[in-house]
Design an enzyme around this catalytic site. Structure first.
Site, PDB file in Angstrom:
ATOM      1  N   LYS A 165     -19.732  11.990  -7.367  1.00  0.00           N
ATOM      2  CA  LYS A 165     -18.420  12.112  -8.012  1.00  0.00           C
ATOM      3  C   LYS A 165     -17.445  12.688  -6.998  1.00  0.00           C
ATOM      4  O   LYS A 165     -17.452  13.872  -6.702  1.00  0.00           O
ATOM      5  CB  LYS A 165     -18.448  13.005  -9.263  1.00  0.00           C
ATOM      6  CG  LYS A 165     -17.206  12.710 -10.093  1.00  0.00           C
ATOM      7  CD  LYS A 165     -16.687  13.853 -10.918  1.00  0.00           C
ATOM      8  CE  LYS A 165     -15.955  14.933 -10.212  1.00  0.00           C
ATOM      9  NZ  LYS A 165     -14.646  14.564  -9.624  1.00  0.00           N
ATOM     10  N   GLU A 225     -21.667  24.697  -1.094  1.00  0.00           N
ATOM     11  CA  GLU A 225     -20.779  25.094   0.013  1.00  0.00           C
ATOM     12  C   GLU A 225     -19.453  25.457  -0.639  1.00  0.00           C
ATOM     13  O   GLU A 225     -18.792  24.588  -1.211  1.00  0.00           O
ATOM     14  CB  GLU A 225     -20.588  23.934   0.998  1.00  0.00           C
ATOM     15  CG  GLU A 225     -21.865  23.449   1.664  1.00  0.00           C
ATOM     16  CD  GLU A 225     -22.541  24.495   2.524  1.00  0.00           C
ATOM     17  OE1 GLU A 225     -21.902  25.504   2.869  1.00  0.00           O
ATOM     18  OE2 GLU A 225     -23.725  24.310   2.830  1.00  0.00           O
ATOM     19  N   CYS A 278     -12.201  24.731   4.813  1.00  0.00           N
ATOM     20  CA  CYS A 278     -12.955  25.919   4.404  1.00  0.00           C
ATOM     21  C   CYS A 278     -13.229  26.828   5.591  1.00  0.00           C
ATOM     22  O   CYS A 278     -13.303  28.038   5.462  1.00  0.00           O
ATOM     23  CB  CYS A 278     -14.257  25.491   3.748  1.00  0.00           C
ATOM     24  SG  CYS A 278     -15.230  24.418   4.812  1.00  0.00           S
ATOM     25  N   GLU A 290      -8.488  33.212  -1.165  1.00  0.00           N
ATOM     26  CA  GLU A 290      -8.419  31.950  -0.420  1.00  0.00           C
ATOM     27  C   GLU A 290      -7.127  31.227  -0.816  1.00  0.00           C
ATOM     28  O   GLU A 290      -6.982  30.789  -1.960  1.00  0.00           O
ATOM     29  CB  GLU A 290      -9.627  31.065  -0.739  1.00  0.00           C
ATOM     30  CG  GLU A 290      -9.655  29.822   0.130  1.00  0.00           C
ATOM     31  CD  GLU A 290     -10.792  28.857  -0.208  1.00  0.00           C
ATOM     32  OE1 GLU A 290     -11.042  28.623  -1.402  1.00  0.00           O
ATOM     33  OE2 GLU A 290     -11.395  28.327   0.731  1.00  0.00           O
TER      34      GLU A 290
END
Ligand code: NAD
Length: 507
Positions: free
Chosen positions: A202, A278, A312, A410
């Site tokens: 997906k 992750e 990231c 973040e």
């Protein structure tokens, strides 16, 4: 190579603003369908959603909105393919041939894939053409070679013989984000295929195009029906959640936000299903007083602003020794102002648009909190000359307290903050002061110090005098809230297979 692919490559490399060629316009005009059992199919819901080009905020294409029935159909097909054994029982070197062929086909179709990826994400085409797409191809080339010998363990203890070997898991769910779409999808697809699994992917609802195009390439490569399936749709209470909470799924490999990882972990409890995550990051660069400042500035600009800071592994926090703080800051700000920002479809552009309006607003909500004593040294808004699209100039902020949300959370955008430090112990403590532990980059001529500091920083990946250098054999993943498990080389193979031990009594 097909003439239209070659002329699109030439057009990209010409440095002109690329215009979408007729064959891709036609491709985009058709609704993007699910790919189940080697067939492109409508969704059971009969509903569609629209994905957008962030650089123009115009509609790009219609995409089917999958419901639970679509997800179950994809899983059923994948399970049937697994049980028939056509792929699973193929000798490894035969699987490797098809996996390698997928890498070759990606390279052959590098130009349309790079263009679709840039249209979907808003990132500059030099990144997709030179970086993401060739890297996606190398994921297949690498795993085809790396995994193509049969691993076997043999032990003998006088009367018994013990043998252990790898077996595939079954049907694996791959859930991926929008920031490096095809690259991160193939990073999971390649080892999962090499280990003999069937896949339901997906992709992110924001970037479905390259997965759709790639599905066509799997037909050309000769992947048997049902081994690779794609379903499109959203995550929460939608296709993503239906997929990860289905008890027929044998493993979930997920890359995305830490908060989504928490939700998926709850869904995976249904199995309990094997997971690899992750997750988010808030990386740091540390500049010691003996660093080569010019090189450090160049690399740190990449680490802060490549892909508009939506990586990231980015290092949006830069800790600079007080003795070289002003020198580093002034050069960094000067070079940040020089970054060429604009049309992502021009090969000379170095920064494009953020992924979408909602994300742009989230990033701006942090920038707006940069009030005195915080100081925005450059950036902080959309460049004046750009009238539409989700663009944001490279933004550099100083005097940010460590407990401020800009330091701790973040942001995932082109927003970098600078901090001055006095000594090694202080900087290690400050670097470690977030919930994340994904990446860090240390700049010093003193390699003994680099070794010491890299051991005390909480991060799964530490670079010394470089950033983003990768070797696909190296374990990849985050500490603390940045991940669960590791990908890369043997670690990916371990995740997508399990060991079986057989004991034979000889006497
Ligand atoms: P996201 O978590 O919002 O979405 C990722 C994927 O998960 C999408 O396909 C989404 O549809 C799906 N999803 C969302 N909710 C779900 C649910 N409840 N169940 C199942 N699936 C669900 O992440 P994003 O915004 O697409 O990507 C940005 C994030 O990804 C950042 O946090 C970034 O740090 C992280 N990221 C991490 C790495 C890494 O290697 N650690 C690499 C790239 C991106």
């Amino acid at each position: 190579m097909d003439i239209q692919l070659k002329s699109l490559e030439d057009e990209i490399l010409s440095g002109r603003d690329v215009v979408v060629p007729p064959f891709l316009k036609e491709w985009l005009s058709k609704p993007k369908l699910n790919f189940i059992g080697n067939q492109f199919c409508e969704s059971n819901s009969k509903k569609v959603f629209c994905n957008t080009n962030p650089a123009t905020e115009e509609d790009l294409s219609w995409v089917v909105l999958s419901d639970k029935v679509d997800v179950q159909n994809a899983i059923k097909m994948a399970r049937a393919a697994f049980e028939q054994g056509g792929w699973t029982t193929l000798p490894l070197n035969e699987r490797a041939k098809i996996v390698k062929r997928l890498g070759d086909l990606i390279l052959e179709h590098r130009a349309p894939l790079a263009l679709l990826e840039s249209l979907d994400t808003g990132k500059p085409i030099f990144e997709t053409f030179d970086g993401d797409i060739p890297r996606a191809a190398s994921n297949f080339h690498f795993f085809a070679d790396f995994a193509s010998y049969e691993e076997k363990l043999e032990f003998e203890n006088g009367h018994d013989e013990h043998t252990a070997f790898r077996e595939p898991l079954g049907v694996v769910a791959l859930i991926t984000p929008w920031n490096l779409p095809l690259y991160l999808e193939t990073w999971k697809i390649a080892p999962a295929l090499m280990m003999g699994n069937s896949i339901v992917l997906k992709p992110s609802e924001l970037t479905p195009l390259s997965a759709c195009y790639f599905a066509e390439l799997t037909l050309k490569a000769g992947l048997p029906s049902g081994v690779f399936n794609v379903i499109h749709g959203f995550g929460d209470k939608a296709a993503g959640e239906f997929l990860v909470s289905d008890p027929e799924i044998d493993a979930i490999s997920f890359t995305g936000e830490t908060s989504t990882g928490r939700a998926i972990m709850r869904s995976a409890a249904v199995g309990p299903t094997r997971i690899s995550f992750e997750l988010g990051g808030k990386g740091a660069t540390v500049i010691f007083e003996d660093a080569d400042i010019e090189t450090a500035v160049q690399e740190t600009l990449r680490a802060g602003f490549r892909n508009q800071g939506q990586i990231c592994l980015a290092t949006p926090r830069i800790f600079i020794h007080e003795k070289c703080y002003s020198k580093f800051r002034d050069l960094f700000v000067q070079k940040a102002k020089e970054i060429k920002l604009g049309n992502p479809l021009n090969y000379n552009t170095r920064m494009g648009a953020l992924i979408g309006r909602e994300h742009w607003e989230k990033v701006m909500s942090y920038v707006c909190r940069a009030e005195a004593p915080l100081r925005i040294l450059t950036g902080g808004d959309r460049p004046k000359e750009i009238k539409k699209g989700t663009f944001l100039s490279p933004t550099v902020i100083e005097n940010v307290p460590l407990e401020h949300p800009i330091s701790k959370e973040e942001i995932f955008g082109p927003v970098v903050s600078l901090y001055s430090f006095k000594d090694e112990a202080q900087v290690v403590k400050e670097v470690n002061s977030t919930q994340y532990g994904l990446s860090a980059s240390i700049w010093t001529q003193d390699l003994a110090r680099a070794e010491r500091v890299s051991k005390t920083i909480h991060a799964g990946l530490v670079w010394v005098n470089c950033w983003f250098a990768r070797d696909l054999r190296v374990p990849f993943g985050g500490q603390k809230r940045s991940g669960v498990g590791r990908e890369g080389g043997k670690h990916s193979l371990d995740f997508f297979s399990e060991w079986k031990s057989v004991c034979v009594r000889r006497k």
